[in-house]
Design an enzyme around this catalytic site. Structure first.
Site, mmCIF file in Angstrom:
data_model
loop_
_atom_site.group_PDB
_atom_site.id
_atom_site.type_symbol
_atom_site.label_atom_id
_atom_site.label_comp_id
_atom_site.label_asym_id
_atom_site.label_seq_id
_atom_site.Cartn_x
_atom_site.Cartn_y
_atom_site.Cartn_z
ATOM 1 N N ASP A 45 31.815 39.130 47.243
ATOM 2 C CA ASP A 45 33.225 39.308 47.555
ATOM 3 C C ASP A 45 33.698 38.097 48.369
ATOM 4 O OD1 ASP A 45 33.913 41.632 46.247
ATOM 5 O OD2 ASP A 45 33.256 42.942 47.868
ATOM 6 N N ARG A 58 41.657 49.159 34.318
ATOM 7 C CA ARG A 58 42.598 49.488 35.388
ATOM 8 C C ARG A 58 43.951 48.827 35.157
ATOM 9 N NH1 ARG A 58 38.667 46.820 40.079
ATOM 10 N NH2 ARG A 58 38.318 44.875 39.003
ATOM 11 N N GLU A 90 43.821 45.389 32.809
ATOM 12 C CA GLU A 90 42.582 44.607 32.860
ATOM 13 C C GLU A 90 41.587 45.160 31.839
ATOM 14 O OE1 GLU A 90 41.345 43.789 36.941
ATOM 15 O OE2 GLU A 90 39.257 43.960 36.306
ATOM 16 N N ARG A 110 28.420 49.904 46.103
ATOM 17 C CA ARG A 110 29.557 49.161 46.669
ATOM 18 C C ARG A 110 30.630 50.131 47.178
ATOM 19 N NH1 ARG A 110 30.899 43.921 45.127
ATOM 20 N NH2 ARG A 110 33.046 44.461 44.659
ATOM 21 N N ARG A 156 30.048 38.831 32.639
ATOM 22 C CA ARG A 156 31.041 39.721 32.074
ATOM 23 C C ARG A 156 32.387 39.025 32.202
ATOM 24 N NH1 ARG A 156 30.712 43.323 28.256
ATOM 25 N NH2 ARG A 156 32.291 44.920 28.538
ATOM 26 N N ARG A 158 32.428 59.549 51.275
ATOM 27 C CA ARG A 158 32.801 60.037 52.612
ATOM 28 C C ARG A 158 33.069 61.516 52.619
ATOM 29 N NH1 ARG A 158 36.976 56.049 52.863
ATOM 30 N NH2 ARG A 158 35.910 54.166 53.560
ATOM 31 N N TYR A 178 27.129 38.696 42.946
ATOM 32 C CA TYR A 178 28.349 39.509 42.921
ATOM 33 C C TYR A 178 28.990 39.478 44.319
ATOM 34 C CZ TYR A 178 30.901 43.822 41.412
ATOM 35 O OH TYR A 178 31.838 44.770 41.060
HETATM 36 P P1 FAD Z 1 35.676 30.915 41.756
HETATM 37 O O1 FAD Z 1 36.886 31.483 42.377
HETATM 38 O O2 FAD Z 1 35.275 31.384 40.395
HETATM 39 O O3 FAD Z 1 35.844 29.329 41.732
HETATM 40 C C1 FAD Z 1 35.076 28.480 40.920
HETATM 41 C C2 FAD Z 1 35.994 27.378 40.444
HETATM 42 O O4 FAD Z 1 35.203 26.394 39.770
HETATM 43 C C3 FAD Z 1 37.013 27.886 39.421
HETATM 44 O O5 FAD Z 1 38.302 27.455 39.801
HETATM 45 C C4 FAD Z 1 36.570 27.234 38.108
HETATM 46 O O6 FAD Z 1 37.640 26.938 37.236
HETATM 47 C C5 FAD Z 1 35.901 25.963 38.613
HETATM 48 N N1 FAD Z 1 34.899 25.426 37.690
HETATM 49 C C6 FAD Z 1 33.888 26.104 37.101
HETATM 50 N N2 FAD Z 1 33.188 25.286 36.292
HETATM 51 C C7 FAD Z 1 33.777 24.064 36.385
HETATM 52 C C8 FAD Z 1 33.514 22.807 35.767
HETATM 53 N N3 FAD Z 1 32.525 22.662 34.863
HETATM 54 N N4 FAD Z 1 34.302 21.748 36.081
HETATM 55 C C9 FAD Z 1 35.334 21.883 36.979
HETATM 56 N N5 FAD Z 1 35.630 23.058 37.560
HETATM 57 C C10 FAD Z 1 34.860 24.138 37.276
HETATM 58 N N6 FAD Z 1 36.625 39.828 46.293
HETATM 59 C C11 FAD Z 1 37.075 40.521 47.358
HETATM 60 O O7 FAD Z 1 36.674 40.231 48.491
HETATM 61 N N7 FAD Z 1 37.998 41.518 47.214
HETATM 62 C C12 FAD Z 1 38.485 41.875 46.005
HETATM 63 O O8 FAD Z 1 39.328 42.782 45.903
HETATM 64 C C13 FAD Z 1 38.022 41.167 44.851
HETATM 65 N N8 FAD Z 1 38.483 41.493 43.632
HETATM 66 C C14 FAD Z 1 38.025 40.794 42.548
HETATM 67 C C15 FAD Z 1 38.533 41.153 41.290
HETATM 68 C C16 FAD Z 1 38.116 40.449 40.174
HETATM 69 C C17 FAD Z 1 38.645 40.843 38.829
HETATM 70 C C18 FAD Z 1 37.171 39.391 40.295
HETATM 71 C C19 FAD Z 1 36.699 38.634 39.079
HETATM 72 C C20 FAD Z 1 36.669 39.042 41.542
HETATM 73 C C21 FAD Z 1 37.090 39.747 42.680
HETATM 74 N N9 FAD Z 1 36.636 39.410 43.950
HETATM 75 C C22 FAD Z 1 37.075 40.124 45.042
HETATM 76 C C23 FAD Z 1 35.635 38.334 44.159
HETATM 77 C C24 FAD Z 1 36.272 36.966 44.446
HETATM 78 O O9 FAD Z 1 37.086 36.582 43.366
HETATM 79 C C25 FAD Z 1 35.142 35.948 44.653
HETATM 80 O O10 FAD Z 1 34.289 36.334 45.685
HETATM 81 C C26 FAD Z 1 35.622 34.527 44.972
HETATM 82 O O11 FAD Z 1 36.820 34.202 44.347
HETATM 83 C C27 FAD Z 1 34.545 33.559 44.531
HETATM 84 O O12 FAD Z 1 34.877 32.229 44.872
HETATM 85 P P2 FAD Z 1 34.069 31.048 44.218
HETATM 86 O O13 FAD Z 1 34.581 29.774 44.804
HETATM 87 O O14 FAD Z 1 32.615 31.315 44.284
HETATM 88 O O15 FAD Z 1 34.380 31.130 42.646
HETATM 89 N N1 UDP Z 2 33.265 52.442 39.552
HETATM 90 C C1 UDP Z 2 33.408 53.585 38.796
HETATM 91 N N2 UDP Z 2 34.630 54.195 38.747
HETATM 92 C C2 UDP Z 2 35.693 53.733 39.428
HETATM 93 C C3 UDP Z 2 35.547 52.566 40.216
HETATM 94 C C4 UDP Z 2 34.318 51.940 40.251
HETATM 95 O O1 UDP Z 2 32.469 54.023 38.147
HETATM 96 O O2 UDP Z 2 36.779 54.331 39.338
HETATM 97 C C5 UDP Z 2 31.940 51.777 39.567
HETATM 98 C C6 UDP Z 2 31.823 50.756 38.422
HETATM 99 O O3 UDP Z 2 30.477 50.749 37.998
HETATM 100 C C7 UDP Z 2 32.152 49.452 39.119
HETATM 101 C C8 UDP Z 2 31.504 49.672 40.481
HETATM 102 O O4 UDP Z 2 31.745 51.054 40.767
HETATM 103 O O5 UDP Z 2 31.624 48.334 38.448
HETATM 104 C C9 UDP Z 2 32.037 48.809 41.604
HETATM 105 O O6 UDP Z 2 33.419 49.022 41.737
HETATM 106 P P1 UDP Z 2 34.375 47.948 42.406
HETATM 107 O O7 UDP Z 2 35.724 48.554 42.527
HETATM 108 O O8 UDP Z 2 33.723 47.429 43.631
HETATM 109 O O9 UDP Z 2 34.385 46.830 41.270
HETATM 110 P P2 UDP Z 2 35.129 45.396 41.178
HETATM 111 O O10 UDP Z 2 36.436 45.528 41.923
HETATM 112 O O11 UDP Z 2 34.187 44.413 41.754
HETATM 113 O O12 UDP Z 2 35.333 45.236 39.708
#
Ligand code: FAD
Ligand code: UDP
Length: 369
Positions: free
Chosen positions: A352, A282, A302, A172, A251, A176, A350
């Site tokens: 985005d 982080r 986090e 991911r 997770r 560079r 997984y």
């Molecule tokens: P979700 O946002 O999980 O929505 C699912 C919804 O369903 C939730 O509101 C939940 O409460 C609801 N639900 C579940 N079960 C039930 C039930 N039984 N009844 C009623 N409601 C229910 N993506 C990026 O592009 N850039 C980023 O920088 C980035 N950072 C991230 C950092 C973190 C820590 C995490 C966890 C994810 C990150 N993502 C990022 C990914 C991004 O969050 C997801 O791609 C996106 O939000 C997924 O949307 P979704 O609708 O599939 O799921």
């Molecule tokens: N990772 C790492 N060190 C860092 C940042 C990322 O080893 O400082 C690895 C780690 O395994 C992580 C993966 O790269 O799960 C993907 O990182 P990303 O930032 O895309 O994770 P997310 O934002 O989805 O948690």
């Protein structure tokens, strides 16, 4: 029978886009959400004049102009470029792995010198094709970066050793041989000015859509199945089937948020702690996503944790064992013609944000046209 054409379970990006696009095509949609707010994991909330990313840092990035234009209908985006830094026992390195990282670590100046250093270190693999995250990491950036910036962070993040994790996770991150700290290779990147929640609000604000918060699908699963002609389910696919083929692994995370009476706590939006002793992975300082100049600041630590029943399942664990089990659930799901499984949890992927948007748009197109 219900007066609605669809029940959408979950108001995250997938559910909201499906509801919005279906409503635009004249369908009547009910959205139920178990949390007390809409927007799933992209939810942001203003505190002290700062948009707080309540479920972790969310940076929007895509190279697909259609997706960029689509999301820009709902908000204006700023010019934020994600350039996280890594803190390893007080040593600071630029991410993703680039000439700034190589220079700080080895004193190398040119790309050729950096390549030579990595080549020398990857020789421990003896030409083996990488089969797990450890081998993939060493093959990309050598043993020093693996030891300082990857090994322990990954163990904290996933609760497993790098040798037990799939190689794709580390791919991911760009590697560079230029002095460029941009975490993504995408053409478009930014943060919606005023936060993400407004995007979902606008999507759901339609006369054909009714939203019900604090409502868990599993409290009335059987009656929903009877009442609604079609259901879009964005929760956990294994829970939908009562875990009858076994439990998928997820997770979870724990967030600790504090308001701090200084204007600038860490000088960057995202700082990763890549040692094994610091318990969190982080620290996010939210104001830097929007170049904020407020007097106070808000930070979130986090912590990664094993998912247990009742926790939020933030990440699917897409290793071979779980992907195999997911395939069996997918097969089972295909027998239910009136249920669509979507999003990170429904498709156990997984994803985005830009990928979820693409998947939701494709799904609604296929479903309604
Ligand atoms: P979700 O946002 O999980 O929505 C699912 C919804 O369903 C939730 O509101 C939940 O409460 C609801 N639900 C579940 N079960 C039930 C039930 N039984 N009844 C009623 N409601 C229910 N993506 C990026 O592009 N850039 C980023 O920088 C980035 N950072 C991230 C950092 C973190 C820590 C995490 C966890 C994810 C990150 N993502 C990022 C990914 C991004 O969050 C997801 O791609 C996106 O939000 C997924 O949307 P979704 O609708 O599939 O799921
Ligand atoms: N990772 C790492 N060190 C860092 C940042 C990322 O080893 O400082 C690895 C780690 O395994 C992580 C993966 O790269 O799960 C993907 O990182 P990303 O930032 O895309 O994770 P997310 O934002 O989805 O948690």
């Amino acid at each position: 029978m219900s007066k609605f054409d669809y029940l959408v379970v979950g108001s995250g990006l997938f559910g909201a886009i499906f509801a919005c696009e279906a409503a635009n095509k004249g369908k009547r949609v009910k959205v139920i959400e178990k949390r007390n707010h809409i927007a799933g994991n992209v939810y942001t909330k203003e505190q002290e004049g700062i948009q707080v990313h309540e479920y972790g840092a969310h940076i929007f990035h895509t190279s697909d102009k259609k997706i960029w234009d689509y999301v820009n209908q709902f908000a204006d985006f700023n010019r934020y470029t994600n350039s996280p830094i890594a803190n390893f026992k007080g040593e600071i390195y630029n991410l993703p792995f680039n000439m700034n990282t190589f220079n700080k670590l080895w004193g190398v100046i040119t790309p050729d010198e950096a390549e030579a250093k990595i080549n020398e270190q990857r020789s421990v693999l003896k030409g083996k094709v990488p089969e797990n995250l450890e081998e993939q990491a060493i093959s990309l950036v050598g043993t020093d970066i693996y030891e300082k910036l990857i090994k322990h962070y990954t163990k904290k993040q996933w609760g497993k050793k790098c040798t037990e994790l799939p190689a794709f996770i580390i791919r991911r991150l760009p590697v560079r041989f230029t002095y460029d700290n941009n975490y993504f290779n995408d053409v478009y990147q930014g943060i919606p000015i005023g936060g993400y929640t407004q995007i979902i609000e606008k999507m759901l604000n339609h006369p054909n859509i009714v939203v019900e918060l604090n409502t868990d699908f599993f409290e009335r699963k059987e009656s929903y199945l009877r009442e609604f002609p079609k259901i879009v389910f964005t929760g956990m696919i294994d829970q939908f089937f009562d875990y009858k083929l076994g439990k998928l692994e997820y997770r979870s995370l724990r967030f600790e948020t504090e308001v701090i009476n200084v204007s600038n706590y860490q000088g960057n939006a995202v700082v990763n702690y890549t040692d094994s002793v610091t318990p969190y992975t982080r620290i996010i300082e939210h104001k830097h996503f929007e170049f904020g100049d407020q007097e106070k600041t808000i930070i979130t630590k986090e912590y990664s944790k094993k998912w247990e029943s009742g926790d939020e399942p933030y990440y699917p664990v897409n290793d071979e064992k779980n992907n195999h089990l997911y395939k069996s659930y997918k097969k089972l799901a295909e027998k239910y013609g009136n249920i669509i499984f979507g999003g990170r949890l429904g498709q156990y992927r997984y994803y985005d944000m830009h990928q979820v948007i693409a998947a939701a748009l494709q799904c609604v197109e296929k479903e309604i046209n």
